[in-house]
Design a protein around this motif. Structure first.
Motif, mmCIF file in Angstrom:
data_model
loop_
_atom_site.group_PDB
_atom_site.id
_atom_site.type_symbol
_atom_site.label_atom_id
_atom_site.label_comp_id
_atom_site.label_asym_id
_atom_site.label_seq_id
_atom_site.Cartn_x
_atom_site.Cartn_y
_atom_site.Cartn_z
ATOM 1 N N HIS A 173 0.806 -1.215 0.000
ATOM 2 C CA HIS A 173 0.000 0.000 0.000
ATOM 3 C C HIS A 173 0.841 1.268 0.000
ATOM 4 O O HIS A 173 0.577 2.202 -0.767
ATOM 5 C CB HIS A 173 -0.936 0.007 1.216
ATOM 6 C CG HIS A 173 -2.035 -0.994 1.121
ATOM 7 N ND1 HIS A 173 -2.978 -1.165 2.115
ATOM 8 C CD2 HIS A 173 -2.351 -1.901 0.156
ATOM 9 C CE1 HIS A 173 -3.823 -2.122 1.759
ATOM 10 N NE2 HIS A 173 -3.459 -2.589 0.589
ATOM 11 N N ALA B 199 0.979 3.883 -3.084
ATOM 12 C CA ALA B 199 0.338 5.168 -2.783
ATOM 13 C C ALA B 199 1.324 6.305 -3.024
ATOM 14 O O ALA B 199 0.981 7.334 -3.629
ATOM 15 C CB ALA B 199 -0.157 5.189 -1.344
ATOM 16 N N VAL C 155 -5.430 9.497 -4.474
ATOM 17 C CA VAL C 155 -5.314 8.091 -4.087
ATOM 18 C C VAL C 155 -6.387 7.702 -3.071
ATOM 19 O O VAL C 155 -6.521 8.318 -2.012
ATOM 20 C CB VAL C 155 -3.925 7.796 -3.480
ATOM 21 C CG1 VAL C 155 -3.831 6.331 -3.070
ATOM 22 C CG2 VAL C 155 -2.820 8.138 -4.468
ATOM 23 N N VAL D 54 -6.846 4.402 -0.980
ATOM 24 C CA VAL D 54 -6.036 3.225 -0.674
ATOM 25 C C VAL D 54 -6.808 2.299 0.262
ATOM 26 O O VAL D 54 -7.406 2.750 1.243
ATOM 27 C CB VAL D 54 -4.667 3.614 -0.076
ATOM 28 C CG1 VAL D 54 -4.816 4.448 1.178
ATOM 29 C CG2 VAL D 54 -3.817 2.388 0.204
ATOM 30 N N ILE E 106 3.065 9.339 3.692
ATOM 31 C CA ILE E 106 2.036 9.532 2.680
ATOM 32 C C ILE E 106 1.443 10.934 2.797
ATOM 33 O O ILE E 106 1.226 11.623 1.794
ATOM 34 C CB ILE E 106 0.949 8.455 2.803
ATOM 35 C CG1 ILE E 106 1.515 7.095 2.374
ATOM 36 C CG2 ILE E 106 -0.276 8.801 1.963
ATOM 37 C CD1 ILE E 106 0.592 5.921 2.639
ATOM 38 N N VAL F 274 -5.875 12.016 -0.427
ATOM 39 C CA VAL F 274 -5.579 10.632 -0.048
ATOM 40 C C VAL F 274 -6.610 10.226 0.993
ATOM 41 O O VAL F 274 -6.831 10.948 1.962
ATOM 42 C CB VAL F 274 -4.167 10.476 0.554
ATOM 43 C CG1 VAL F 274 -3.895 9.011 0.862
ATOM 44 C CG2 VAL F 274 -3.118 11.021 -0.378
#
Length: 337
Positions: A73, A77, A87, A89, A103, A112
């Protein structure tokens, strides 16, 4: 879509196509597995790429859903963000707090979000309303759980059980090299519940796992201080069970099944000193609602991000702490970081 042939992709891809304004543009497979991904692509009129990097280089793709094994992941990502893609995820976003923070730093202005589909179901919105937290969906609960909307008083104990009997043969959930085990699979749901319900992270945690070479199940206690606790169990061996209960000083709110199917009504039971009542929430597709919320955030409506990045950081921190607690056989303190 990275991981087009995964089980979860079979639920998310159709949901993407049902949300107005969204299109499944492309899917990708591991190098050499393009034929299997091609079958998926044909169902949605999408392009197929031989390898994940090829998809990330596709200029027609605005956002990427990462549906790979847990251990992949973070890598993908980050690569998607570097390629300028938003993204979504699959949970867990990462297997450590530090990777979640990486991230976050890489995201910049890109969206995200971690995919906790149950948080988008209308029954979750109803639970938040019953807690007296207003009309704003199923996001983070504020403060100490003192809402009066459901008449349950101050929130004191959260009980959550998430479990599903899972076949072992060829299943990535049982591979330690791929981030397998119950804690990073069904366990994430279990400790997600008290984190949004109390709106803070616990002071300390305790856990006992069983299973080898990965944990097959666990019981755990999260201490939030001031008489507030969570009692959890989760497993890949028994079930199905996706129940949680919010116990207050004057009553409780119980969700029978947080994993409702698109054709199954949600059922919430409220028990107070005044009696017992059921709240029935009409069936809905949580995956479709999740995709719609993510798309809204991509289009600038960031308030639709029911699972913000700081919450994902908390979840990863608690997951790590539970693993440490099992290893040392004692409570692990989260206040001394």
């Amino acid at each position: 879509m990275l991981g087009a042939t995964s089980h979860i992709a079979g639920r998310v891809l159709p949901a993407v196509g049902r949300v107005p304004g969204n299109v499944v543009e492309a899917v990708a497979s591991r190098p050499g597995r393009v034929a299997a991904a091609g079958e998926v692509a044909r169902r949605f009129g999408a392009r197929v790429h031989d390898g994940y990097d090829a998809l990330l280089g596709d200029p027609e793709v605005d956002a990427v859903y990462v549906a790979l094994p847990n251990s992949e992941h973070v890598t993908w990502a980050l690569r998607a963000l570097e390629a300028g893609k938003h993204v979504l995820v699959e949970k867990p976003m990462a297997l450590s707090e530090q990777d979640c923070l990486r991230i976050g730093r890489a995201a910049g202005d890109l969206v995200v979000m971690e995919a906790y589909m149950y948080r988008f179901h209308p029954q979750q919105r109803k639970v938040v309303q019953l807690l007296g937290r207003g009309e704003e969906g199923c996001g983070e609960a504020e403060g100490r759980g003192e809402g009066e909307g459901g008449g349950i008083g101050e929130l004191r104990v959260v009980r959550a059980a998430f479990a599903y009997p899972t076949p072992v043969e060829g299943n990535i959930r049982f591979d330690p090299a791929l981030g397998g085990g119950a804690t990073w699979d069904v366990g994430c749901y279990a400790f997600d519940v008290p984190l949004w319900a109390f709106g803070v992270e616990p002071c300390r945690v305790w856990a006992r796992f069983h299973g080898d070479p990965v944990d097959l199940g666990a019981v755990a206690v999260l201490d939030f201080g001031d008489g507030r606790s969570a009692v959890l169990d989760y497993s890949l061996e028994y079930g199905p069970r996706a129940h949680y209960e919010l116990q207050g000083t004057r009553g409780s709110i119980s969700v029978r099944n947080a994993w409702t199917t698109p054709h199954e009504d949600g059922v919430i039971t409220v028990v107070t000193l005044d009696g017992v009542r059921e709240e029935v929430v009409p069936a809905a597709d949580a995956y479709e609602l999740q995709v719609a919320a993510f798309a809204d955030a991509v289009r600038g409506r960031r308030e639709s991000l029911v699972v913000p990045l700081d919450h994902s950081v908390r979840v990863a921190r608690v997951g790590e702490a539970l693993i440490r607690a099992n290893a040392v056989g004692d409570w692990v303190d989260l206040t001394s970081r």
